[in-house]
Design a protein around this motif. Structure first.
Motif, PDB file in Angstrom:
ATOM      1  N   ARG A 146       0.857  -1.180   0.000  1.00  0.00           N
ATOM      2  CA  ARG A 146       0.000   0.000   0.000  1.00  0.00           C
ATOM      3  C   ARG A 146       0.897   1.234   0.000  1.00  0.00           C
TER       4      ARG A 146
ATOM      5  N   ASP B 178       2.019   3.780   1.677  1.00  0.00           N
ATOM      6  CA  ASP B 178       2.075   4.294   3.048  1.00  0.00           C
ATOM      7  C   ASP B 178       3.518   4.660   3.367  1.00  0.00           C
TER       8      ASP B 178
ATOM      9  N   LEU C 123       4.927   2.904   6.433  1.00  0.00           N
ATOM     10  CA  LEU C 123       5.282   1.495   6.232  1.00  0.00           C
ATOM     11  C   LEU C 123       6.613   1.385   5.490  1.00  0.00           C
TER      12      LEU C 123
ATOM     13  N   GLN D  81       4.562  -0.059  13.531  1.00  0.00           N
ATOM     14  CA  GLN D  81       3.617  -0.606  12.574  1.00  0.00           C
ATOM     15  C   GLN D  81       2.726  -1.617  13.286  1.00  0.00           C
TER      16      GLN D  81
ATOM     17  N   GLY E 184      -1.712  -2.511   8.201  1.00  0.00           N
ATOM     18  CA  GLY E 184      -2.295  -1.306   8.762  1.00  0.00           C
ATOM     19  C   GLY E 184      -3.196  -1.604   9.948  1.00  0.00           C
TER      20      GLY E 184
END
Length: 427
Positions: A90, A92, A95, A278, A324
């Motif tokens: 994703r 992010d 991340l 995370q 997430g």
């Protein structure tokens, strides 16, 4: 639930009533502070990370997630939705930064240093748990009969045996089990394995019974625990938090401790502080304990699955999924865990699932918790990032946090756990 206000403005306000927040409160109260703990959930609520895991503590499993070879293996595992490790791609930036630091720590040097620190925390935590659970209602919540490390492949067994000398040298009572010893420990259990080790210090907490009983003990000792209480805002003057606004009214503590698990990042972000965290989703499945169920806690080595006997039930858990703040249950991930269990324990009936649970665990790139002052604030600290071994790290981490606030000599160097260590090193 009635929104009764707090009894008073405490010396310390702990945000989060999971295992980490409760142990922070325990040691702060022992040091003579008035302590209030707030959480939007009830203690032991199924929605909380501390509620449904296997409860493993003791000195087994002290290796950090970031080890040599993990990155290459992780890329292969990404292709299998039932594998123990999965990253949901994703866009992010948080991340990507986390994965960059994780990759930097996949070296022999970092893995060795991380192992030493995690083992020291686990050894101290086990001693604390033995003391806390020695008397009263908590005596039945700690099981300390040892833990079996089962290896399905010859390669895995050989690798596990190579760890014995270093473990024993550091005080971990790890030894090989021959087939006769394993059969004596687990009579009537059918194994498909190449070999096994026994850690006689292996222990586990009955979850959520321990958390509920521990919270009751804290209340008896004067700690105020306000559940159903959401933190909404902070009043800040200069480098100090003057007030914390909650759904039960305003509190004006002298010190604030953020120990809210994966939600610690959002809480700190409201104060302009970034945390390298995370959410790592893990699953547990509770099954009936039939004739093929083991009696001791087990780690299924290559499959990264934990097996926890609970009387007439057995709880199995595993996976590390970076997806997430999504706590939904993936049937494929659950099937992957049960497939692994059957490959080690073919006699265990995995067909009837009594309960399936998923929880989000706050993970750092180096597997070490974040314990220290939050940014430049003079009265805000964080205690989070204990990852998938939070039960085994929280007691010692809570004592470190209390030592930080009191200014006494810490059990371990606090700079090791500095919340800004990743951003500071990259500057």
């Amino acid at each position: 639930m009635a929104t009764t206000p707090a009894r008073h403005d405490p010396d310390v306000l702990v945000i989060g009533a999971g295992v980490v927040g409760l142990f922070c409160a325990w040691f702060l109260r022992q040091a003579g502070h008035t302590v209030t703990v707030v959480d939007r959930h009830e203690v032991g609520d199924p929605a909380a990370c501390s509620a449904g895991n296997t409860g493993f503590v003791g000195t087994q499993g002290s290796a950090p997630l970031a080890e040599p070879g993990v990155v290459a293996k992780g890329l292969w595992w990404l292709l299998d939705p039932r594998s123990p490790f999965h990253v949901r791609p994703r866009p992010d930036p948080g991340l990507l930064a986390w994965l960059w630091h994780f990759r930097r720590h996949c070296t022999e040097r970092h893995a060795r240093a991380g192992f030493e620190v995690l083992l020291a925390l686990k050894q101290r935590s086990l001693a604390i748990l033995r003391e806390v659970c020695a008397t009263g209602d908590l005596t039945d919540t700690l099981t300390a009969r040892g833990m079996v490390l089962a290896c399905r492949t010859e390669q895995g067994y050989a690798q596990a045996r190579r760890t014995i000398p270093a473990a024993v040298e550091r005080g971990v009572p790890l030894r090989e089990l021959d087939p006769a010893e394993l059969a004596q420990l687990e009579p009537g259990v059918d194994f498909t394995i190449a070999g096994a080790l026994l850690n006689e210090e292996g222990a586990a907490l009955r979850i959520p019974a321990f958390l509920i009983g521990f919270a009751r003990l804290l209340r008896e000792r004067g700690v105020e625990i306000l559940t159903g209480t959401e933190v909404r805002d902070f009043e800040v003057t200069g480098r100090r938090v003057r007030a914390v606004r909650t759904s039960r009214g305003e509190l004006r503590p002298t010190e604030v401790v953020i120990a809210a698990g994966v939600w610690s990042a959002a809480c700190a972000r409201a104060l302009g502080v970034g945390l390298m965290l995370q959410p790592a989703k893990g699953y547990t499945v509770t099954l009936p304990a039939g004739p093929g169920a083991p009696r001791l806690p087990m780690l299924l080595s290559e499959g990264k699955v934990a097996v926890m006997p609970l009387g007439d039930r057995i709880r199995v858990g595993g996976t590390l999924e970076l997806s997430g703040l999504d706590s939904s249950v993936s049937p494929r991930r659950v099937d992957g865990i049960l497939r692994t269990v059957r490959s080690y324990l073919p006699g265990l009936d995995t067909g009837r699932r009594l309960h399936v649970w998923s929880g989000l665990r706050p993970c750092t790139p180096d597997s070490l918790p974040l314990i220290g002052r939050a940014g430049t604030y003079r009265n805000v600290s964080v205690a989070t990032g204990h990852g998938h071994i939070g039960m085994g790290l929280a007691p010692a981490g809570g004592r470190l946090l209390a030592q930080l606030l009191d200014g006494g000599p810490p059990d371990l160097p606090l700079e090791t756990f500095a919340p800004d260590r990743f951003t500071r090193k990259s500057r």
